[in-house]
Design a protein around this motif. Structure first.
Motif, PDB file in Angstrom:
ATOM      1  N   ALA A  85       0.834  -1.206   0.000  1.00  0.00           N
ATOM      2  CA  ALA A  85       0.000   0.000   0.000  1.00  0.00           C
ATOM      3  C   ALA A  85       0.867   1.253   0.000  1.00  0.00           C
ATOM      4  N   GLU A  86       1.882   1.288   0.853  1.00  0.00           N
ATOM      5  CA  GLU A  86       2.733   2.473   0.909  1.00  0.00           C
ATOM      6  C   GLU A  86       3.541   2.643  -0.378  1.00  0.00           C
ATOM      7  N   GLU A  87       4.050   1.534  -0.928  1.00  0.00           N
ATOM      8  CA  GLU A  87       4.814   1.618  -2.181  1.00  0.00           C
ATOM      9  C   GLU A  87       3.959   2.136  -3.324  1.00  0.00           C
ATOM     10  N   GLU A  88       2.813   1.527  -3.534  1.00  0.00           N
ATOM     11  CA  GLU A  88       1.991   1.897  -4.692  1.00  0.00           C
ATOM     12  C   GLU A  88       1.403   3.298  -4.565  1.00  0.00           C
ATOM     13  N   LEU A  89       1.032   3.690  -3.336  1.00  0.00           N
ATOM     14  CA  LEU A  89       0.448   5.019  -3.132  1.00  0.00           C
ATOM     15  C   LEU A  89       1.515   6.104  -3.038  1.00  0.00           C
ATOM     16  N   GLY A  90       2.772   5.700  -2.804  1.00  0.00           N
ATOM     17  CA  GLY A  90       3.845   6.673  -2.663  1.00  0.00           C
ATOM     18  C   GLY A  90       3.744   7.465  -1.370  1.00  0.00           C
ATOM     19  N   VAL A  91       3.363   6.793  -0.293  1.00  0.00           N
ATOM     20  CA  VAL A  91       3.220   7.441   1.012  1.00  0.00           C
ATOM     21  C   VAL A  91       3.985   6.642   2.063  1.00  0.00           C
ATOM     22  N   SER A  92       4.172   7.252   3.215  1.00  0.00           N
ATOM     23  CA  SER A  92       4.685   6.511   4.367  1.00  0.00           C
ATOM     24  C   SER A  92       3.879   6.953   5.577  1.00  0.00           C
ATOM     25  N   GLY A  93       3.777   6.055   6.552  1.00  0.00           N
ATOM     26  CA  GLY A  93       3.021   6.366   7.753  1.00  0.00           C
ATOM     27  C   GLY A  93       1.564   5.960   7.709  1.00  0.00           C
ATOM     28  N   LEU A  94       1.200   5.090   6.761  1.00  0.00           N
ATOM     29  CA  LEU A  94      -0.184   4.578   6.747  1.00  0.00           C
ATOM     30  C   LEU A  94      -0.430   3.741   7.991  1.00  0.00           C
ATOM     31  N   PRO A  95      -1.678   3.710   8.477  1.00  0.00           N
ATOM     32  CA  PRO A  95      -1.991   2.744   9.529  1.00  0.00           C
ATOM     33  C   PRO A  95      -1.942   1.331   8.938  1.00  0.00           C
ATOM     34  N   GLN A  96      -1.775   0.340   9.805  1.00  0.00           N
ATOM     35  CA  GLN A  96      -1.774  -1.051   9.340  1.00  0.00           C
ATOM     36  C   GLN A  96      -3.121  -1.356   8.690  1.00  0.00           C
ATOM     37  N   PRO A  97      -3.147  -1.825   7.452  1.00  0.00           N
ATOM     38  CA  PRO A  97      -4.416  -2.192   6.821  1.00  0.00           C
ATOM     39  C   PRO A  97      -5.155  -3.255   7.642  1.00  0.00           C
ATOM     40  N   VAL A  98      -6.472  -3.152   7.661  1.00  0.00           N
ATOM     41  CA  VAL A  98      -7.327  -4.066   8.427  1.00  0.00           C
ATOM     42  C   VAL A  98      -7.648  -5.282   7.562  1.00  0.00           C
ATOM     43  N   PRO A  99      -7.333  -6.489   8.053  1.00  0.00           N
ATOM     44  CA  PRO A  99      -7.651  -7.689   7.266  1.00  0.00           C
ATOM     45  C   PRO A  99      -9.162  -7.927   7.237  1.00  0.00           C
ATOM     46  N   LEU A 100      -9.685  -8.263   6.055  1.00  0.00           N
ATOM     47  CA  LEU A 100     -11.116  -8.528   5.903  1.00  0.00           C
ATOM     48  C   LEU A 100     -11.389 -10.016   5.682  1.00  0.00           C
ATOM     49  N   PHE A 101     -10.747 -10.625   4.679  1.00  0.00           N
ATOM     50  CA  PHE A 101     -10.918 -12.053   4.431  1.00  0.00           C
ATOM     51  C   PHE A 101      -9.868 -12.544   3.447  1.00  0.00           C
ATOM     52  N   LYS A 102      -9.735 -13.850   3.378  1.00  0.00           N
ATOM     53  CA  LYS A 102      -8.791 -14.501   2.464  1.00  0.00           C
ATOM     54  C   LYS A 102      -9.588 -15.387   1.516  1.00  0.00           C
ATOM     55  N   PHE A 103      -9.136 -15.470   0.259  1.00  0.00           N
ATOM     56  CA  PHE A 103      -9.805 -16.333  -0.714  1.00  0.00           C
ATOM     57  C   PHE A 103      -8.784 -16.838  -1.723  1.00  0.00           C
ATOM     58  N   LEU A 104      -9.127 -17.924  -2.383  1.00  0.00           N
ATOM     59  CA  LEU A 104      -8.284 -18.497  -3.422  1.00  0.00           C
ATOM     60  C   LEU A 104      -8.790 -18.003  -4.767  1.00  0.00           C
ATOM     61  N   TYR A 105      -7.946 -17.279  -5.501  1.00  0.00           N
ATOM     62  CA  TYR A 105      -8.288 -16.848  -6.849  1.00  0.00           C
ATOM     63  C   TYR A 105      -7.747 -17.880  -7.830  1.00  0.00           C
ATOM     64  N   GLU A 106      -8.600 -18.315  -8.746  1.00  0.00           N
ATOM     65  CA  GLU A 106      -8.173 -19.216  -9.812  1.00  0.00           C
ATOM     66  C   GLU A 106      -8.849 -18.770 -11.099  1.00  0.00           C
ATOM     67  N   GLY A 107      -8.036 -18.506 -12.122  1.00  0.00           N
ATOM     68  CA  GLY A 107      -8.585 -18.085 -13.393  1.00  0.00           C
ATOM     69  C   GLY A 107      -7.514 -17.926 -14.435  1.00  0.00           C
TER      70      GLY A 107
END
Length: 170
Positions: A85-107
């Motif tokens: 998140a910090e790399e792609e947005l070009g920021v530092s000091g973001l709060p820790q992202p909140v985990p929502l869920f995990k899933f298996l992507y297949e395609g």
């Protein structure tokens, strides 16, 4: 380092590590690995949306409503989510992202375990030019129009679209 040379954990159908390989080999052989997806919202609740650069190894030049990427070898999903998140947005000091869920992507011959997060970013963004060709923040209504079938629709990364559909259903 060349992104294709980054070492990733290769995982099985239960998300257990079964080996390691360079990213380029993982992609070429369709090996299952780990990724993070982070939904970024600004102070107004709008979602960060971007178009990927043409040089991306996977899904170049398509639109995405998540930032994120691969989880490096030995890295946790949580650490990768904040780093990406910090790399792609070009920021530092973001709060820790909140985990929502995990899933298996297949395609399309691709498979990865994906952990979805959400974070609020009230900092001015300066997206990473190697990753992001264009960006904006959209309201939920604007995003829904871009996801539709009408004249305003955009071509989205399939894994991000799958993650978004799962998120909306929850």
């Amino acid at each position: 380092m060349n992104p294709a040379e980054e070492i990733l954990d290769v995982v099985d159908e239960n998300d257990e590590v079964v080996g390691q390989a360079p990213r380029g080999e993982v992609y070429a052989r369709g090996l299952r690995h780990r990724c993070t997806f982070i939904r970024v919202r600004d102070a107004q609740g709008r979602t960060f949306v971007h178009r990927r650069t043409a040089t991306k190894l996977v899904f170049p030049s398509l639109y995405d409503m998540f930032v994120g990427g691969v989880v490096g070898a030995g890295e946790t999903y949580d650490a990768a989510a904040l780093r990406e998140a910090e790399e792609e947005l070009g920021v530092s000091g973001l709060p820790q992202p909140v985990p929502l869920f995990k899933f298996l992507y297949e395609g399309a011959g691709k498979s990865w375990w994906s952990h979805l997060y959400e974070v609020r970013c009230e900092l001015p963004v300066d997206p990473q030019v190697e990753e992001v060709a264009w960006h904006t923040f959209l309201t939920d209504e604007q995003l829904a129009r871009r996801l539709g079938d009408g004249p305003d629709a955009w071509e989205w990364v399939p894994d991000g679209r799958a993650a978004y559909e799962l998120l909306v259903r929850r």
